[in-house]
Scaffold this active site. Structure first.
Site, PDB file in Angstrom:
ATOM      1  N   ARG A   1      47.543  34.088  50.844  1.00  0.00           N
ATOM      2  CA  ARG A   1      46.685  35.264  50.859  1.00  0.00           C
ATOM      3  C   ARG A   1      45.295  34.976  50.283  1.00  0.00           C
ATOM      4  O   ARG A   1      44.275  35.320  50.883  1.00  0.00           O
ATOM      5  CB  ARG A   1      47.343  36.407  50.078  1.00  0.00           C
ATOM      6  CG  ARG A   1      48.545  37.010  50.795  1.00  0.00           C
ATOM      7  CD  ARG A   1      49.224  38.063  49.957  1.00  0.00           C
ATOM      8  NE  ARG A   1      50.330  38.666  50.695  1.00  0.00           N
ATOM      9  CZ  ARG A   1      50.229  39.738  51.467  1.00  0.00           C
ATOM     10  NH1 ARG A   1      49.059  40.339  51.599  1.00  0.00           N
ATOM     11  NH2 ARG A   1      51.274  40.221  52.105  1.00  0.00           N
ATOM     12  N   ILE A   2      45.236  34.354  49.104  1.00  0.00           N
ATOM     13  CA  ILE A   2      43.941  34.111  48.473  1.00  0.00           C
ATOM     14  C   ILE A   2      43.174  33.022  49.205  1.00  0.00           C
ATOM     15  O   ILE A   2      41.972  33.161  49.474  1.00  0.00           O
ATOM     16  CB  ILE A   2      44.132  33.755  46.985  1.00  0.00           C
ATOM     17  CG1 ILE A   2      44.732  34.943  46.222  1.00  0.00           C
ATOM     18  CG2 ILE A   2      42.800  33.339  46.350  1.00  0.00           C
ATOM     19  CD1 ILE A   2      45.135  34.635  44.797  1.00  0.00           C
TER      20      ILE A   2
ATOM     21  N   GLU B   1      44.276  25.013  28.953  1.00  0.00           N
ATOM     22  CA  GLU B   1      43.584  26.253  28.623  1.00  0.00           C
ATOM     23  C   GLU B   1      44.089  26.830  27.291  1.00  0.00           C
ATOM     24  O   GLU B   1      45.293  26.817  27.035  1.00  0.00           O
ATOM     25  CB  GLU B   1      43.845  27.260  29.763  1.00  0.00           C
ATOM     26  CG  GLU B   1      42.779  28.325  29.884  1.00  0.00           C
ATOM     27  CD  GLU B   1      42.857  29.036  31.234  1.00  0.00           C
ATOM     28  OE1 GLU B   1      42.854  30.271  31.233  1.00  0.00           O
ATOM     29  OE2 GLU B   1      42.916  28.349  32.264  1.00  0.00           O
TER      30      GLU B   1
ATOM     31  N   CYS C   1      40.326  27.918  41.398  1.00  0.00           N
ATOM     32  CA  CYS C   1      40.624  29.218  40.797  1.00  0.00           C
ATOM     33  C   CYS C   1      42.129  29.476  40.820  1.00  0.00           C
ATOM     34  O   CYS C   1      42.564  30.626  40.744  1.00  0.00           O
ATOM     35  CB  CYS C   1      39.901  30.336  41.545  1.00  0.00           C
ATOM     36  SG  CYS C   1      38.113  30.333  41.379  1.00  0.00           S
ATOM     37  N   SER C   2      42.928  28.410  40.951  1.00  0.00           N
ATOM     38  CA  SER C   2      44.374  28.581  41.040  1.00  0.00           C
ATOM     39  C   SER C   2      45.026  28.362  39.680  1.00  0.00           C
ATOM     40  O   SER C   2      45.131  29.297  38.886  1.00  0.00           O
ATOM     41  CB  SER C   2      44.950  27.644  42.105  1.00  0.00           C
ATOM     42  OG  SER C   2      44.708  26.289  41.793  1.00  0.00           O
ATOM     43  N   ARG C   3      45.426  27.140  39.387  1.00  0.00           N
ATOM     44  CA  ARG C   3      46.009  26.784  38.096  1.00  0.00           C
ATOM     45  C   ARG C   3      45.391  25.479  37.625  1.00  0.00           C
ATOM     46  O   ARG C   3      45.230  24.532  38.406  1.00  0.00           O
ATOM     47  CB  ARG C   3      47.534  26.646  38.202  1.00  0.00           C
ATOM     48  CG  ARG C   3      48.270  27.960  38.454  1.00  0.00           C
ATOM     49  CD  ARG C   3      48.224  28.864  37.226  1.00  0.00           C
ATOM     50  NE  ARG C   3      48.916  30.126  37.440  1.00  0.00           N
ATOM     51  CZ  ARG C   3      48.329  31.255  37.822  1.00  0.00           C
ATOM     52  NH1 ARG C   3      47.022  31.263  38.076  1.00  0.00           N
ATOM     53  NH2 ARG C   3      49.034  32.368  37.963  1.00  0.00           N
TER      54      ARG C   3
ATOM     55  N   HIS D   1      38.368  31.769  33.094  1.00  0.00           N
ATOM     56  CA  HIS D   1      39.518  32.389  33.748  1.00  0.00           C
ATOM     57  C   HIS D   1      39.230  33.860  34.081  1.00  0.00           C
ATOM     58  O   HIS D   1      39.946  34.769  33.644  1.00  0.00           O
ATOM     59  CB  HIS D   1      40.765  32.286  32.856  1.00  0.00           C
ATOM     60  CG  HIS D   1      42.053  32.332  33.632  1.00  0.00           C
ATOM     61  ND1 HIS D   1      43.170  31.616  33.273  1.00  0.00           N
ATOM     62  CD2 HIS D   1      42.403  33.021  34.754  1.00  0.00           C
ATOM     63  CE1 HIS D   1      44.147  31.858  34.128  1.00  0.00           C
ATOM     64  NE2 HIS D   1      43.708  32.721  35.035  1.00  0.00           N
ATOM     65  N   ILE D   2      38.195  34.071  34.889  1.00  0.00           N
ATOM     66  CA  ILE D   2      37.758  35.434  35.202  1.00  0.00           C
ATOM     67  C   ILE D   2      37.941  35.779  36.680  1.00  0.00           C
ATOM     68  O   ILE D   2      37.344  36.746  37.166  1.00  0.00           O
ATOM     69  CB  ILE D   2      36.288  35.646  34.796  1.00  0.00           C
ATOM     70  CG1 ILE D   2      35.361  34.645  35.513  1.00  0.00           C
ATOM     71  CG2 ILE D   2      36.126  35.565  33.287  1.00  0.00           C
ATOM     72  CD1 ILE D   2      33.879  34.944  35.361  1.00  0.00           C
ATOM     73  N   ALA D   3      38.766  35.038  37.402  1.00  0.00           N
ATOM     74  CA  ALA D   3      38.909  35.280  38.839  1.00  0.00           C
ATOM     75  C   ALA D   3      39.360  36.706  39.141  1.00  0.00           C
ATOM     76  O   ALA D   3      38.948  37.297  40.137  1.00  0.00           O
ATOM     77  CB  ALA D   3      39.877  34.281  39.459  1.00  0.00           C
TER      78      ALA D   3
ATOM     79  N   ASP E   1      37.533  27.740  37.204  1.00  0.00           N
ATOM     80  CA  ASP E   1      37.872  28.978  36.501  1.00  0.00           C
ATOM     81  C   ASP E   1      39.094  28.786  35.614  1.00  0.00           C
ATOM     82  O   ASP E   1      39.380  29.619  34.761  1.00  0.00           O
ATOM     83  CB  ASP E   1      38.147  30.080  37.531  1.00  0.00           C
ATOM     84  CG  ASP E   1      38.524  31.407  36.899  1.00  0.00           C
ATOM     85  OD1 ASP E   1      37.745  31.885  36.046  1.00  0.00           O
ATOM     86  OD2 ASP E   1      39.570  31.976  37.251  1.00  0.00           O
TER      87      ASP E   1
END
Length: 394
Positions: free
Chosen positions: A175-176, A310, A279-281, A328-330, A305
């Site tokens: 989806r993303i 982290e 922007c995943s992991r 981490h603001i996705a 991101d």
């Protein structure tokens, strides 16, 4: 004995005691809980990440459910404590649950909720934003201006990459990943190459095939307008994407097969002026290898991101001008974060009330309609099958 943790209490005489380990955006989630006879306690401790001991203190002797965060270590200790307190519901305010030991939750009969279906577009938008910022060197230029270094236009000042006509690569066309691909194809007229274990027919049709309700695809629209039509290609391997794409965005799940998916060897396969977006992991990239690659290839750029350890970054990453890093603001759009809070609260409330599990965790619009009562269901319980929970037929 654990040190007491500061809290804010809503509806102190409520029948069900629900804990939120953090204050969350919006008020609808609060109202939904207190309207359903919950005593809500929101942790106000001035700590970014709560320890296991902090959360055990919050749970106390009686607790029906907890809304937690992806920064917390939800394993044997916490699920044991929640079970002893009579709790059977926990929900992450996140779509991911790598911080949760689902086997431990199953052992103690605790339902684990998450919040999919509400992050797709906002996460894709940030990936697109990082792509553009990296290509056009926006962060570098901003810092240059703020430092008072600009004294006039120069032909070579912050020359970046044109996106139009280039190739965008997507690793993981779920989806993303598909939403990001559509943004880059339609927004910047980029060609697409993607790798996924499953064919993304809908994405392919968007680029060049028949796509309802429009009678023509985007590629056909460009051709009809006298422009060069965009193209798509499904790669036979991830390495093929890395070798051919000018921008690569990572959208895989994180498991043992995708840990350090992008390592030293795969970075070397990419173009010297390529842009890598994640922007995943964080752990899908070998961050130490990435730092060395960025140092050795100043024209290579990255937008991150998420990070391997982290909230920490590997040494040297923060010093590199060809790296854009954000915290981490996705999912950090108002609508999305408020929706995540609502879904997390409804996961916990639904389990407390004995509601069934919603039939499709990605179709969450009925839960987010502020002008109507949400369905009597848990939006998303990841271990519903293991616990034998019934499914909604609505």
């Amino acid at each position: 004995m654990a040190k007491p943790v500061s809290i804010e209490v809503w509806n102190p005489n409520g029948k069900y005691r629900v804990i939120s380990t953090k204050s969350m955006p919006g008020t609808r989630w609060i109202n939904l809980l207190i309207q359903n006879d919950c005593r809500l306690e929101i942790c106000t401790e001035k700590k970014t990440i709560l320890s296991v001991e902090d959360i055990i203190a919050l749970i106390g002797a009686k607790c029906d459910g907890v809304i937690g965060q992806l920064t917390e270590d939800w394993g044997e200790e916490l699920f044991s404590a929640l079970s002893r307190a009579g709790g059977k519901a926990f929900s992450n305010m996140a779509v991911g649950y790598n911080n949760v030991n689902v086997d431990a939750a199953n052992k103690y009969g605790v339902a684990v909720g998450n919040t999919p279906g509400v992050l797709t577009e906002t996460t894709a938008e940030l990936a697109a934003s990082l792509s553009l910022a990296a290509a056009r060197r926006i962060v570098e230029a901003d810092e240059f201006m703020r430092a008072g270094l600009y004294d006039g236009w120069l032909p070579h000042l912050f020359v970046g990459n044109l996106l139009k006509g280039q190739t965008v690569g997507v690793i993981g066309a779920g989806r993303i990943g598909s939403a990001y691909a559509r943004m880059m194809v339609e927004g910047f007229k980029m060609n697409l190459i993607y790798f996924d274990l499953y064919q993304s027919t809908r994405l392919e049709k968007f680029v060049t095939g028949m796509f309802l309700p429009s009678p023509i695809s985007y590629g056909a629209f460009l051709k009809a307008s006298g422009e060069t039509p965009v193209t798509w290609k499904r790669a036979s391997s991830m390495d093929e994407v890395l070798q051919e794409a000018d921008i690569i965005s990572l959208h895989p799940v994180l498991d043992k097969t995708t840990y350090h998916l992008v390592n030293k060897e795969r970075l070397a396969k990419m173009k010297k002026e390529a842009i890598l977006i994640n922007c995943s992991r964080g752990p899908v990239i070998d961050e130490a290898a990435l730092v060395e690659h960025l140092k050795e290839n100043p024209l290579f750029r990255v937008g991150l991101d998420v990070f391997e350890d982290e909230p920490y970054m590997k040494p040297g990453l923060a010093d590199l001008k060809n790296a854009i890093v954000v915290p981490h603001i996705a999912s950090a759009s108002k609508w999305t974060r408020e929706g995540m809070a609502t879904l997390a609260a409804l996961n916990v409330l639904g389990k407390i009330k004995g509601y069934p599990v919603w039939f499709d965790a990605n179709r969450v619009e009925p839960f987010l309609n502020e002008n109507a009562q949400p369905p009597a269901a848990c939006p998303s319980i990841v271990n519903a099958k293991a616990l034998g929970l019934p499914s909604s037929k609505l």
